[in-house]
Design a protein around this motif. Structure first.
Motif, PDB file in Angstrom:
ATOM      1  N   PHE A  19       0.849  -1.204   0.000  1.00  0.00           N
ATOM      2  CA  PHE A  19       0.000   0.000   0.000  1.00  0.00           C
ATOM      3  C   PHE A  19       0.881   1.251   0.000  1.00  0.00           C
ATOM      4  CE2 PHE A  19      -3.626  -2.258   2.550  1.00  0.00           C
ATOM      5  CZ  PHE A  19      -4.008  -2.937   1.407  1.00  0.00           C
ATOM      6  N   ASN A  20       1.910   1.241   0.819  1.00  0.00           N
ATOM      7  CA  ASN A  20       2.796   2.408   0.891  1.00  0.00           C
ATOM      8  C   ASN A  20       3.520   2.643  -0.430  1.00  0.00           C
ATOM      9  OD1 ASN A  20       2.266   3.312   3.480  1.00  0.00           O
ATOM     10  ND2 ASN A  20       3.905   2.105   4.426  1.00  0.00           N
ATOM     11  N   ALA A  21       3.968   1.568  -1.057  1.00  0.00           N
ATOM     12  CA  ALA A  21       4.767   1.710  -2.280  1.00  0.00           C
ATOM     13  C   ALA A  21       3.903   2.037  -3.488  1.00  0.00           C
ATOM     14  CB  ALA A  21       5.565   0.443  -2.538  1.00  0.00           C
ATOM     15  N   GLN A  22       2.700   1.449  -3.575  1.00  0.00           N
ATOM     16  CA  GLN A  22       1.932   1.551  -4.823  1.00  0.00           C
ATOM     17  C   GLN A  22       0.614   2.294  -4.657  1.00  0.00           C
ATOM     18  OE1 GLN A  22       1.642  -2.495  -6.418  1.00  0.00           O
ATOM     19  NE2 GLN A  22       3.720  -2.908  -5.712  1.00  0.00           N
ATOM     20  N   GLY A  23       0.255   2.633  -3.458  1.00  0.00           N
ATOM     21  CA  GLY A  23      -1.063   3.236  -3.220  1.00  0.00           C
ATOM     22  C   GLY A  23      -2.077   2.132  -3.005  1.00  0.00           C
TER      23      GLY A  23
END
Lengths: 219, 219
Positions: A19-23
């Motif tokens: 989630f943090n890396a790709q949304g």
């Protein structure tokens, strides 16, 4: 063979990372299962859908912030406390940065989460107001009650809006860096800029220098 | 028979009204056409889709803010200018409140709009910084350049995040009121609270009283 609690933990950690890396919107439960090399069925055994994973991460984040956003019991506040709160907020914001990127959307999709978040916001506003009040009582900040109230609200908004500000305003795309979030913490500290007691100025200036990131590196 | 420019104008006005009242996501082009008593085909003659209407409203909003967020030429700033800017920002924020409610989503759906918005944000930050600098030069605010830079950024974030803060934090649902947005303008003014020059204190205090809305009426 992995025991169920361990798999559950791995799903939470991998989800946060993705989630943090790709949304959050770009990551499905199938992505998460594939990333871990487990079957979708195994993932569904632990979480019935992506919303349940998001709710778990929100819960972690809220418990973590609740644990430190409070007055130290039985002693006056010091400048070191100011450093502690700002660093702890920075670390929390960085660790759970996907939450702040698209908060409205996450809350819109889950009324229970939205209600929990409203209560969390109120606890944070209450805790932050007591902390600012503590700095006033310790003679570090000079403010009246109306100023403390307005400052608390502004600090909460800057804190929770900084990641989205970066996403809508900076010209480079690509991942957020820790330095970009550090500037957000500097902005929160800057809110008190005009209220610092003369004898605390040197120590607070040192903290400004520590947190400062030039704007060109941010937007 | 309505001439095309008039229908176009009516579509824009009705869309703004419906977006503000119901949120942009809940309003389709069919709703807009039905609201105006025109056929969907007539609407599509003027705007090929809802995004084109949103882009038009963004353009109006940006041109409007660009028109007043600048230094008055050839004279020093006064406290009345402070009132003027805050009232003008409040009116713009209120008139186009749907834009701020779900900005991330609107920009995500339209890369051209997102690029335009980034440029607009930079113009606003530049304009606001010059205005704060003008207040410093007029002896109304006491700040150094680093403080002006941080204040400008914080003012922009509070301004553009206030509506979303209300939507995620207040316990009552229902429409936003003008008083709720007025408190946002008060919060922007409060950012300068610690930097007001002694001789400007009385006049700025009067402005605080004028803009103040108790927090219980807001969240």
């Amino acid at each position: 063979m992995a025991t169920p609690p361990k798999t559950r933990e791995r799903i939470i950690e991998a989800s946060l990372e993705l989630f943090n890396a790709q949304g959050e919107r770009s990551v499905s439960t199938n992505h998460i299962a594939a990333h871990l090399g487990i079957s979708p069925g195994n993932l569904y055994y632990h979480f019935r859908n992506k919303q349940a994973i998001i709710a778990e991460l929100f819960g972690q984040y809220e418990r973590h912030v609740d644990s430190f956003l409070r007055l130290p019991p039985g002693r006056p506040m010091s400048i070191d406390d100011k450093t502690f709160y700002l660093e702890a907020l920075l670390a929390a914001m960085w660790h759970y940065r996907f939450l702040h990127r698209d908060l409205e959307h996450l809350l819109d999709s889950d009324p229970e989460l939205a209600e929990g978040y409203r209560l969390f916001a109120r606890r944070c506003l209450q805790g932050a107001q007591e902390i600012y009040q503590g700095f006033v009582e310790a003679g570090i900040l000079l403010m009246n009650p109306a100023q403390i109230e307005a400052l608390t609200l502004n600090a909460w908004i800057i804190m929770t809006s900084w990641v989205r500000f970066l996403c809508t305003t900076r010209s480079q795309s690509g991942e957020l860096s820790e330095a970009m979030l550090r500037r957000g913490i500097y902005q929160v500290l800057a809110l008190e800029g005009g209220y610092i007691a003369p004898q605390a100025l040197d120590a607070v200036d040192a903290l400004y220098r520590k947190l400062h990131v030039p704007l060109e590196q941010v937007i």
